[in-house]
Write a protein that holds these residues in place. Structure first.
Motif, PDB file in Angstrom:
ATOM      1  N   GLU A   1       1.097 -54.123 -91.809  1.00  0.00           N
ATOM      2  CA  GLU A   1       0.055 -53.115 -91.587  1.00  0.00           C
ATOM      3  C   GLU A   1      -0.787 -53.601 -90.233  1.00  0.00           C
ATOM      4  OE1 GLU A   1      -3.403 -50.999 -94.296  1.00  0.00           O
ATOM      5  OE2 GLU A   1      -2.799 -53.036 -94.580  1.00  0.00           O
ATOM      6  N   VAL A   2      -0.927 -52.546 -89.383  1.00  0.00           N
ATOM      7  CA  VAL A   2      -2.026 -52.861 -88.515  1.00  0.00           C
ATOM      8  C   VAL A   2      -3.261 -52.248 -88.711  1.00  0.00           C
ATOM      9  CG1 VAL A   2      -2.392 -52.218 -85.914  1.00  0.00           C
ATOM     10  CG2 VAL A   2      -0.002 -52.862 -86.916  1.00  0.00           C
ATOM     11  N   ILE A   3      -4.443 -53.170 -88.773  1.00  0.00           N
ATOM     12  CA  ILE A   3      -5.771 -52.861 -89.225  1.00  0.00           C
ATOM     13  C   ILE A   3      -6.493 -52.949 -87.860  1.00  0.00           C
ATOM     14  CG2 ILE A   3      -7.805 -53.377 -90.819  1.00  0.00           C
ATOM     15  CD1 ILE A   3      -5.828 -54.711 -92.790  1.00  0.00           C
ATOM     16  N   LEU A   4      -7.102 -51.708 -87.590  1.00  0.00           N
ATOM     17  CA  LEU A   4      -7.982 -51.555 -86.396  1.00  0.00           C
ATOM     18  C   LEU A   4      -9.403 -51.468 -86.653  1.00  0.00           C
ATOM     19  CD1 LEU A   4      -5.394 -49.320 -84.623  1.00  0.00           C
ATOM     20  CD2 LEU A   4      -5.880 -51.658 -83.907  1.00  0.00           C
ATOM     21  N   ASP A   5     -10.389 -52.238 -85.974  1.00  0.00           N
ATOM     22  CA  ASP A   5     -11.754 -52.142 -86.266  1.00  0.00           C
ATOM     23  C   ASP A   5     -12.179 -51.089 -85.099  1.00  0.00           C
ATOM     24  OD1 ASP A   5     -11.486 -53.790 -88.349  1.00  0.00           O
ATOM     25  OD2 ASP A   5     -11.875 -55.323 -87.118  1.00  0.00           O
ATOM     26  N   GLU A   6     -11.448 -50.717 -84.242  1.00  0.00           N
ATOM     27  CA  GLU A   6     -11.748 -49.743 -83.225  1.00  0.00           C
ATOM     28  C   GLU A   6     -10.895 -48.394 -83.387  1.00  0.00           C
ATOM     29  OE1 GLU A   6     -11.172 -51.086 -79.161  1.00  0.00           O
ATOM     30  OE2 GLU A   6     -10.630 -53.116 -80.240  1.00  0.00           O
ATOM     31  N   GLU A   7     -11.487 -47.299 -82.923  1.00  0.00           N
ATOM     32  CA  GLU A   7     -10.542 -46.261 -82.761  1.00  0.00           C
ATOM     33  C   GLU A   7      -9.689 -46.326 -81.503  1.00  0.00           C
ATOM     34  OE1 GLU A   7     -11.273 -41.274 -82.686  1.00  0.00           O
ATOM     35  OE2 GLU A   7     -12.373 -42.535 -84.039  1.00  0.00           O
ATOM     36  N   ILE A   8      -8.512 -45.879 -81.877  1.00  0.00           N
ATOM     37  CA  ILE A   8      -7.261 -45.951 -80.865  1.00  0.00           C
ATOM     38  C   ILE A   8      -7.163 -44.527 -80.275  1.00  0.00           C
ATOM     39  CG2 ILE A   8      -6.564 -48.231 -81.402  1.00  0.00           C
ATOM     40  CD1 ILE A   8      -4.083 -46.554 -82.386  1.00  0.00           C
ATOM     41  N   ASP A   9      -6.654 -44.251 -79.154  1.00  0.00           N
ATOM     42  CA  ASP A   9      -6.350 -42.974 -78.650  1.00  0.00           C
ATOM     43  C   ASP A   9      -5.097 -42.874 -78.932  1.00  0.00           C
ATOM     44  OD1 ASP A   9      -4.650 -43.694 -76.456  1.00  0.00           O
ATOM     45  OD2 ASP A   9      -6.525 -44.306 -75.429  1.00  0.00           O
ATOM     46  N   PRO A  10      -4.604 -41.426 -78.917  1.00  0.00           N
ATOM     47  CA  PRO A  10      -3.105 -40.874 -79.368  1.00  0.00           C
ATOM     48  C   PRO A  10      -2.028 -41.726 -78.604  1.00  0.00           C
ATOM     49  CG  PRO A  10      -4.646 -38.871 -79.270  1.00  0.00           C
ATOM     50  CD  PRO A  10      -5.507 -40.288 -78.807  1.00  0.00           C
ATOM     51  N   GLU A  11      -2.384 -41.912 -77.089  1.00  0.00           N
ATOM     52  CA  GLU A  11      -1.393 -42.736 -76.247  1.00  0.00           C
ATOM     53  C   GLU A  11      -1.117 -44.006 -76.867  1.00  0.00           C
ATOM     54  OE1 GLU A  11      -2.273 -42.437 -72.116  1.00  0.00           O
ATOM     55  OE2 GLU A  11      -2.021 -40.449 -72.235  1.00  0.00           O
ATOM     56  N   GLN A  12      -2.242 -45.015 -77.242  1.00  0.00           N
ATOM     57  CA  GLN A  12      -1.947 -46.108 -77.749  1.00  0.00           C
ATOM     58  C   GLN A  12      -1.331 -46.374 -78.980  1.00  0.00           C
ATOM     59  OE1 GLN A  12      -6.338 -47.136 -77.531  1.00  0.00           O
ATOM     60  NE2 GLN A  12      -5.791 -48.727 -76.062  1.00  0.00           N
ATOM     61  N   ARG A  13      -1.877 -45.396 -79.982  1.00  0.00           N
ATOM     62  CA  ARG A  13      -1.029 -44.915 -81.226  1.00  0.00           C
ATOM     63  C   ARG A  13       0.303 -44.773 -80.927  1.00  0.00           C
ATOM     64  NH1 ARG A  13      -2.704 -41.809 -86.622  1.00  0.00           N
ATOM     65  NH2 ARG A  13      -0.592 -41.779 -87.482  1.00  0.00           N
ATOM     66  N   ALA A  14       0.734 -44.100 -80.101  1.00  0.00           N
ATOM     67  CA  ALA A  14       2.191 -43.722 -80.001  1.00  0.00           C
ATOM     68  C   ALA A  14       2.903 -44.783 -79.400  1.00  0.00           C
ATOM     69  CB  ALA A  14       2.151 -42.493 -78.927  1.00  0.00           C
ATOM     70  N   ALA A  15       2.279 -45.567 -78.504  1.00  0.00           N
ATOM     71  CA  ALA A  15       2.863 -46.988 -78.097  1.00  0.00           C
ATOM     72  C   ALA A  15       3.215 -47.904 -79.147  1.00  0.00           C
ATOM     73  CB  ALA A  15       2.098 -47.462 -76.992  1.00  0.00           C
ATOM     74  N   ILE A  16       2.205 -48.074 -80.197  1.00  0.00           N
ATOM     75  CA  ILE A  16       2.333 -49.219 -81.163  1.00  0.00           C
ATOM     76  C   ILE A  16       3.497 -48.539 -82.089  1.00  0.00           C
ATOM     77  CG2 ILE A  16       1.119 -49.782 -83.180  1.00  0.00           C
ATOM     78  CD1 ILE A  16      -1.521 -49.717 -81.553  1.00  0.00           C
ATOM     79  N   THR A  17       3.532 -47.295 -82.407  1.00  0.00           N
ATOM     80  CA  THR A  17       4.386 -46.735 -83.479  1.00  0.00           C
ATOM     81  C   THR A  17       5.788 -46.917 -82.780  1.00  0.00           C
ATOM     82  OG1 THR A  17       2.919 -45.027 -84.273  1.00  0.00           O
ATOM     83  CG2 THR A  17       5.046 -44.808 -84.578  1.00  0.00           C
ATOM     84  N   ALA A  18       5.918 -46.580 -81.483  1.00  0.00           N
ATOM     85  CA  ALA A  18       7.280 -46.636 -80.759  1.00  0.00           C
ATOM     86  C   ALA A  18       7.904 -48.098 -81.063  1.00  0.00           C
ATOM     87  CB  ALA A  18       7.100 -45.942 -79.417  1.00  0.00           C
ATOM     88  N   ALA A  19       6.723 -49.006 -80.584  1.00  0.00           N
ATOM     89  CA  ALA A  19       7.293 -50.253 -80.530  1.00  0.00           C
ATOM     90  C   ALA A  19       7.769 -50.846 -82.147  1.00  0.00           C
ATOM     91  CB  ALA A  19       6.077 -51.289 -80.202  1.00  0.00           C
ATOM     92  N   LEU A  20       7.103 -50.481 -83.016  1.00  0.00           N
ATOM     93  CA  LEU A  20       7.557 -50.767 -84.412  1.00  0.00           C
ATOM     94  C   LEU A  20       8.868 -50.190 -84.648  1.00  0.00           C
ATOM     95  CD1 LEU A  20       4.462 -51.448 -86.870  1.00  0.00           C
ATOM     96  CD2 LEU A  20       6.611 -52.874 -86.531  1.00  0.00           C
TER      97      LEU A  20
END
Length: 531
Positions: A93-112
């Motif tokens: 589980e990746v818990i974020l204390d700051e909002e991320i933009d769609p591009e960052q989220r896509a990069a994280i999802t693709a990496a996992l």
């Protein structure tokens, strides 16, 4: 006819000389199996639970690096193995204390999801992301892990110096290792079975180390990106265990692994203390230089199989490709460690399923009994053939000697291993060889009783017997091939000697015996044979 006889004699002579040259000296050319030489028979299986856990931890470590690369620093990466993540419906589980933009989220999802080992099971831009391990990928992981383990074990055994080892997959998910002649069973087993996962991690700056487990409370709060590791028991000046086991708080992120090692050798420091000198690959050397440059003044923990071997302080950037590992190990332990580090780490811990050790004395006794049985069996066959077929029996005995000579030469040529069941196969080959000669002699007798001349009887006897001998030998060889394909070590040893001996029998029983008959009837003009 005489020219043909001479040609056949030359062929037999050349083959005999070749066989003797291949066999000499026989004690060096014939490899003895585990049951004859003594040694170890080990069966391992990959610890799949630990492999899954390591896969999750490795992916979580990659995620922390990816988040940093994306410029995100206010986060937690939890795994189902963490205390905070126990019993939850996720593996990472990746818990974020700051909002991320769609591009960052896509990069994280693709990496996992890279490699199809994980699938996203929940989360959004505010609460973070949840991923679960795909259990349907375990079968593929197991196959890959076994293949990698086989390669690593072969490298370790080669470096350990075992002659003619047998390392192969056994069944669907096990590995069988046979090590003939190994005397130090414990060293061999640990050399093979140790995972040898070498990692370099940074020690936490404040309260990152205590000398004893009794002081563990001083370590304070353990963050989600940290984990407690333990060192080796501390020894006093006399080498006795003090009962103190140090504890370290290390960052979970692994900055360098044993995969970056190019070589590892045993050496000594300026005080004569044993150490392991290792050389890094070009890529490993660059990573090590960056690692030491960014962490000057901090401790770098060298972790082997989750145990901290040492944790020296980084005095400055290290740009050399050479480094060393110091610790409380003897020269033999350091040598074993250097071997497994050089050979590479296993993909996951191995669970020992069985271990059988055969002593050298038992192996020597097996050889004596096997050779004795073969000699007695051979002698009885010699006597029987001599009494029953007289001169022809002597010819059959000569063919039998040729068969055994070529059989041993074939084993030496193909580097086959002689086992106790293999000796049984040789004894059976003696019977098969004689059986072929019996068929030939009985057919010759039938021709003689029909009133044919000696030469015509021999010619007709061989022609009528050949198809029967060929059919019998081919079916025996096919059976031996099936035994070799589907049998285990001892059964394969029997199959090798049986198939080789049966194939050679076609040459010795037909070609050699017929050549001798031709010499007697055409060379010496013998009109009547003793049969």
């Amino acid at each position: 006819m005489k020219q043909k006889i001479m040609l056949n004699l030359v062929i037999i002579g050349i083959i005999a000389v070749w066989a003797i040259s291949v066999l000499y000296p026989i004690n060096e050319k014939i490899n003895l199996g585990l049951d004859l030489k003594g040694g170890m028979d080990l069966i391992y299986e990959v610890d799949m639970d630990k492999l899954k856990e390591l896969t999750i931890e490795k992916k979580a470590s990659e995620m922390r690096s990816i988040l940093k690369a994306e410029g995100l620093f206010n986060y937690d990466v939890l795994t189902s193995n963490d205390a905070r993540g126990e019993g939850k419906d996720f593996d990472i589980e990746v818990i974020l204390d700051e909002e991320i933009d769609p591009e960052q989220r896509a990069a994280i999802t693709a990496a996992l999801q890279e490699g199809a080992l994980f699938k996203k099971t929940g989360g959004d831009l505010k609460t973070g992301l949840k991923f679960t391990f795909r259990n349907d990928t375990i079968a593929g992981m197991k196959t890959e892990a076994i293949s990698k383990a086989l390669e690593v074990i072969r490298n370790r055994v080669d470096l350990f110096g075992v002659t003619e080892p047998s390392i192969a997959k056994s069944g669907k998910d096990r590995i069988r290792i046979q090590l003939p002649g190994v005397e130090k069973a414990e060293d061999a087993a640990s050399t093979i079975g140790d995972t040898a996962m070498l990692e370099f991690k940074i020690v936490r700056e404040n309260n990152g180390y205590v000398e004893s487990l009794s002081e563990k409370s001083k370590l304070g709060k353990i963050e989600s990106d940290e984990k407690i590791y333990y060192g080796e028991p501390q020894l006093d000046q006399n080498g006795r265990n003090t009962g103190k086991v140090p504890a370290y708080v290390l960052k979970k992120e692994t900055l360098l692994t044993g995969g970056s090692l190019e070589d590892a050798r045993v050496g000594t420091d300026e005080f004569g203390k044993v150490q392991i000198n290792f050389t890094l690959t070009d890529e490993g050397s660059r990573k090590f230089a960056v690692l030491t440059k960014n962490n000057v003044g901090r401790q770098l923990a060298i972790v082997l199989d989750d145990t901290v071997i040492s944790a020296p302080s980084i005095q400055g950037p290290i740009i050399s490709d050479k480094a060393r590992i110091t610790g409380q190990f003897s020269e033999s332990e350091a040598k074993r460690l250097a071997i497994i580090l050089k050979a590479g780490a296993l993909p996951a811990p191995l669970k020992k399923v069985s271990e059988i050790t055969v002593g050298p004395s038992l192996g020597s006794e097996s050889i004596q009994k096997g050779v004795k049985a073969a000699l007695i069996g051979g002698l009885l066959v010699f006597i029987y053939m001599l009494i029953t077929y007289k001169l022809s029996g002597i010819i059959a005995d000569i063919a039998l000697v040729v068969n055994l000579l070529l059989l041993l030469a074939g084993m030496a040529l193909f580097k086959a291993t002689l086992t106790l069941p293999g000796i049984a196969g040789i004894i059976l080959t003696i019977g098969i060889c004689v059986d072929a000669n019996v068929i030939i002699f009985e057919r010759i007798k039938e021709e003689l009783r029909a009133g044919k001349t000696t030469g015509a009887a021999i010619e007709g006897g061989f022609e009528k017997a050949f198809s029967t001998i060929l059919d019998s030998n081919v079916t025996t060889i096919l059976t031996a091939l099936v035994l070799y394909m589907f049998g285990t070590g001892p059964v394969k040893g029997f199959a090798v000697t049986l198939s080789l001996g049966t194939a050679i029998n076609l040459f010795s029983a037909v070609f050699v015996v017929r050549t001798i008959y031709n010499i007697l009837t055409n060379g010496f003009n013998i009109k009547k044979i003793s049969i």
